[in-house]
Each structure stands twice: as structure tokens, then as C-alpha cells.
Design an enzyme around this catalytic site. Sequence first.
Site, short mmCIF file in Angstrom:
data_model
loop_
_atom_site.label_atom_id
_atom_site.label_comp_id
_atom_site.label_asym_id
_atom_site.label_seq_id
_atom_site.Cartn_x
_atom_site.Cartn_y
_atom_site.Cartn_z
N GLU A 101 19.01 -15.22 -10.89
CA GLU A 101 18.43 -13.88 -11.01
C GLU A 101 17.72 -13.72 -12.35
OE1 GLU A 101 17.50 -11.66 -9.26
OE2 GLU A 101 17.23 -9.95 -10.58
N ASN B 45 -0.84 1.47 5.81
CA ASN B 45 -0.03 0.49 5.10
C ASN B 45 0.51 -0.47 6.14
OD1 ASN B 45 1.66 -1.00 3.43
ND2 ASN B 45 3.34 0.47 3.61
N GLU C 126 8.85 -13.05 -12.86
CA GLU C 126 8.09 -12.05 -12.09
C GLU C 126 7.45 -10.99 -12.97
OE1 GLU C 126 10.03 -9.32 -9.40
OE2 GLU C 126 11.92 -9.51 -10.46
N LYS D 167 13.75 -12.65 -12.81
CA LYS D 167 13.31 -11.52 -13.66
C LYS D 167 12.24 -11.98 -14.63
CE LYS D 167 14.21 -8.66 -11.94
NZ LYS D 167 14.89 -9.08 -10.79
N CYS E 100 0.85 -1.20 0.00
CA CYS E 100 0.00 0.00 0.00
C CYS E 100 0.89 1.25 0.00
CB CYS E 100 -0.86 0.03 1.25
SG CYS E 100 -1.94 -1.37 1.44
N LYS F 239 6.83 -3.54 -4.61
CA LYS F 239 8.24 -3.18 -4.65
C LYS F 239 8.92 -3.45 -3.32
CE LYS F 239 12.03 -1.59 -6.34
NZ LYS F 239 12.78 -2.46 -7.28
N ARG G 294 4.31 0.64 -6.30
CA ARG G 294 4.25 -0.28 -5.15
C ARG G 294 3.22 -1.37 -5.37
NH1 ARG G 294 6.51 2.17 -0.61
NH2 ARG G 294 5.10 1.20 0.89
N HIS H 49 19.92 -34.53 -13.33
CA HIS H 49 19.42 -35.26 -12.14
C HIS H 49 17.94 -35.01 -11.91
CE1 HIS H 49 23.50 -36.46 -11.13
NE2 HIS H 49 23.88 -35.22 -11.38
#
Length: 655
Positions: A520, A100, A527, A524, A2, A650, A27, A543
Site C-alpha cells: 500500500e 459518464n 500514484e 501511495k 467523468c 477516484k 474524479r 531473488h
Amino acid sequence: MCGIVGFTGTIDAREFLLNGLMRLEYRGYDSAGIALTHGGGLQVLRVKDKVAQLRKAVAASDIEGSCGIGHTRWATHGVPSEVNAHPHCDCSGTIAVVHNGIIENHEQLRETLQAQGHRFVSQTDTEVVAHLVEENYAALCGQHPKLQARLAGACATGQAEQQAALAAPAHAAETTLFVEAVRATVAQLSGSFALGILHADHPGTIVVSRNDSPMVIGSCEQGAVVASDIPALIEYTREVVYLDDRDLAVLHADGSIEYFDPAGVLFTPTTYHVDWSIEDAERGGYPDFMLKEIHEQPRVIRDSIAQRFDAASGKLLFNELPLSAEQLAAVDRVYIVACGTSYHAGLVGKELIEAWSRIPVQVEVASEFRYRNPIVTSDTLVLAITQSGETADTLEAVKQARTAGAHVVALTNVVGSRVTREAQTTLYIKARPEIAVAATKSFLAQVALLTLLGLYLAQERALLSAAQVGEIYAEMQQLPAQIEQILAHAAVIEDAAAQCAQADTALFIGRGVGATTCYEGALKLKEISYLHAEAFAAGEIKHGPIALIDPAGSQDPLLQTPVVAVALQSATYDKMLANIEEVLARGARVVALATEGDTRIAKLTDLVLYIPPVRECLSPITASVPLQLFARAIAIARGCDVDQPRNLAKSVTVE
Ligand code: AGP
């Protein structure tokens, strides 16, 4: 998360509130609203929609005033709806609250308040705050029977009577009663909160308080401002205060602000100067913040390494670290605690700190570290990596590590953020504000700082000579130009992405620091494009994970399973080629990240993303850039919002 904003002053508050909420859109949210006090009354307007719709609703309404609060809601309790949108009011409709965080004891508070006759209209935890302030205010105003009658009447009667009750002249109660009512309320809350509260009896006054959730406050020539984050108020002031837990601030229309500690004692807070500009908080001509921030990375690396090397002595400098040479020599274990992308930066840090300083490094997901009773002594160094400085899990891990006696160093991007007050030492990454939910430049800044820290520890433990340190530092100075070169070839990356955008899953494989780049890169991609992506140490793929490659896709290249292989020149390059052969044999579509001039890999796949030659230990910094562009291109091809991906925030300030 929020977002909250508040303004009280001499001009119309609506513009500040609406622009501030727009600057907090990154956000993530699902509804928005504002409340203003005006002429002894309180007006509230909310939409289950974006701020742009709220702006239209405000323009079509008669809501006005020079004192108000606003909110963008990222639903935690109660579905996204207009009735659950903030601000929330008390029974009498004279108190409005934006929040928030999560009020963890909201259920028992709600039961108590309902037993006292309060009527709730929403499913949210936040609404209890409005009724609690109402209850406390009524109790404190007990000696004012007129107000008591008015408040009691509003709770027990319908809308018409409420309006009649409210029509009575506003009580002349001192603002202190309002402040005291909020202070009493804050003392009854457990959990995380950043609160902005208005009272119709006190037009022009905003009372705020926080616990765990971020809040920044400042004065400006037009009045006083408060927000969840700096971008919402940077145009009005650069001198800001970060409230400590359960402190209160009272913002007045003349721009004056009173600060009270939890015991109600007035105090003067520390003020921080914000050194970045409003342009930093704006897109600057880019189609989205993510692309802007990707392109800022050359500058970020330059800023990250600047002033870190003393040419005269040939030594790296970490003057912020208060640890003596003896203390550094005594460090026998490093924990790196973080979440998400920051955790991946930690994985790179582990590789480099261990390789150079020979100190064992354990990288821990913060949400696990705090429940695992880790082995921590006074010789343990804990690095807490958090871009926002507000991630609840990382903050709790820091508290635990400090209690256990470790020396805790925070690596963060936000001046004055909560982690800077919990850790003994703060190392600021120099990324400037990162607005897109997907971390990009902050990741590179974190990795650059960890690289320098690894070199510094080895230097102080006399395990690397000044010449060795200087050589690597000199190569770090080439990184910005190399990133620029990669950015100049974005079209090749975007073309490769277009070949993969229709897949429903993607694998990433690499070895050593190449594997950390993959973790990473996979985050990216997943998401922002919602395409399932998973990274593996390349040697691990046979494996089990190799079963994920669907040979049926090989009839149509666009449906083949993409496997992104980080195969830069390194000690394990030949092993990587073998892994690429394995996945090709099973019908995968390989996108190879390779070193310029590598012709062998082009014989295996037509999708090769070349990057300039770089020392292996520095490769996560350059190799991550194509993967950022790759993820962004696929997200756009799939019609996703790259700056505000669904379900994400965020800064995750709740556990
Ligand atoms: C990464 O792109 C995400 N935004 C997320 O994983 C983020 O890295 C994580 O929530 C940690 O945030 P922090 O660095 O602010 O603590």
C-alpha cells in the site's frame, strides 16, 4: 472518471452546475462544459480546461437559464479537446447530453445514424446518444409534420438554415414524447452510462438514466438535482435516490421527479438519507483533501470500532451478517475481491482472518477473478472491498460470485452505491466521503473492519476466547491516540521524504503484515508522485529486485535508491535487519519504519520513522500513516497535484 451534474428549478442553474462540477473535480478530468435550456432554445458552453476557466467563460457569455446540465470529462474515446468536451448535441442543436461511462456499441450506432443522415462532429462515443434521442424523438413525433420538417431540415442543412429551422415555434409535443425517446435510446445502448439529457422543446425538464455508472438524484426547495456523486448536491438535499440500471428519472422545475422502470412503468424509489455534511466534502482549512483525510483517520478508526463490541457479553457484534453460526462454521473458503488500495486492505484481511479463524483466504484482483472461473460453492464467503462501491471490475466479480452461489458481503464507504445492490450483505466502513483520489482513511477503515471481522469469525468458530477478543479490541481502542501521535511527528517524515524526492525509483520491503503495509505504501507513492515504487516481501529482494539498487547513486545521497523498510518489533524483526544490511551494502538509502525505543535500527540508518509500539496484527493501521505522509511530501516536492494525480480517477467505473 467523468462527472455529471444537473439542476432544474426556480433559480439560475449556473451556480449549481459550476459549484457541483467543482465538487466533482476530484474524479479527475481534462475538459468541462454546461448546457442550459432557456426561452425555447438550448445554449452550450465547453472548455478544454478546468472548471475555473469554464466559470470565467460562463461569466463572459450570455448563457443563462434555470435548467441545465454540466460535465467534467475524463477522456475515454477521443482526445481531450473542446469539440470532444461534453455536453454533446444532435444535428439540430436542440438536444444536449452529458455522459459518464462507455457506450460499448457506439461504433455500430454511429454508422447507422450516419446512414440516416446524422452528422457527427466529435470523436466521442457519447455523441451517438444525442443523435439517437433525436432520431427516436422524430420517430415518436411522426404525427407532428411541423416538427418532422424542422428536425429533417436541421440534419441536412448548414448552420444558418438550422437557426432558421430552430426559430420556428417550439413544438408543443408532450414531455412524454421526450421521455419515451430517451427510454427507447437507453434500450439501444450497451455498456456503462450515466446520462443527463435536455431538449430545447422541453425547457425545465431533465431526463436521466444510468447503467453501471453512478448517479444520485434528489429534490430541494429550489427544484430538482442530479449528480454523479453526493458532494455535488449535498448543499441542496440530504434525501437522495440511487437510480437502478436502465431506470429513468424525469426532473421537473417544480422539484417533482418521476421515476420509470425500463418498461416505462412509474414507480416510487427508495430514498436514502445522507448523514455527512458539506464540511466533509470540503477541505476544512487543509491545503488538500489528502492531508485532511489523513488527519481524519483517528476519528475514522474510532467510528469503525464503535458499537462493534458488547461489553456485557464480551462479544464482537456483526448484526449485519445474516449468516447463522452453522453457516459461518460451514464456510470453507473466503475470497476477497478488490482493486488497488482495497486489494491491499484485502491482503491484510487475509493475514488476520487466516491467523484467527483458520479459514483459507484467497485475495484476488477483481479484474482477474471474474475471468478465472474460480472455485466457488455455497460454502464460499466472498468479501468485495470497494470504497466507492462503483468499481466496474469489482462489481462484475460480485455478480459472478453470486451467480456461482457464494454469499457475497460488500465492504464499502458509499451508502446506496451499486455494490450494495449487488451483494447480499453490506458492511459500511465509516470513513465518510473520501475526495482525494489517493485512498487513505478508507484504507484504514477497511483494515479496521477486516480486523474486527477476522476476530468475529474466530469468535463464532470458538477459536478465540472472549478474553482474547476483548484484549485485541481494547488495543484497537488505543489506535486513534497512536495515530494522533504519529501525525504530531509529521515533520520527521517530511524530512525523510525530502531526502528521497529526487530518486527515480523506490523499493519497499517488509514481512508478513509488514509486507502488506509496503504494497500500500508503494502504491501511495507511485500514484501521487509518479516516482516508480515497488514493494516486495523482504525475503524476496535477493531473488532479483535487489538488482534495482543503483550503486552509482551512493556518491550523492539524494540520488541513492531509497528503500523503505517496515521493521517493527515482530517475530521477523531480526530477518528485517539482515535485509536492511543487504540493501545498505549495495548503496541503498534506507528509510526504516521502526518501533519507538528501537535503538538497534538507528545504527543502520539515519532515516528512522518511529511509531508507537503496537501488536503486529494491528500494525498496518498505524504503519500506513507515515507512509501516506511520506508519499504526500514527495509528491509535493515533485510539484504534483496530490488530490488529482494525472491519469487517475477516484472511481474506476469502466473496465
Ligand atoms: C488508491 O489510492 C486508488 N484510488 C485506487 O487504487 C483505488 O483503491 C481502486 O481504484 C479501488 O477503488 P474502490 O475501492 O472504490 O473500488
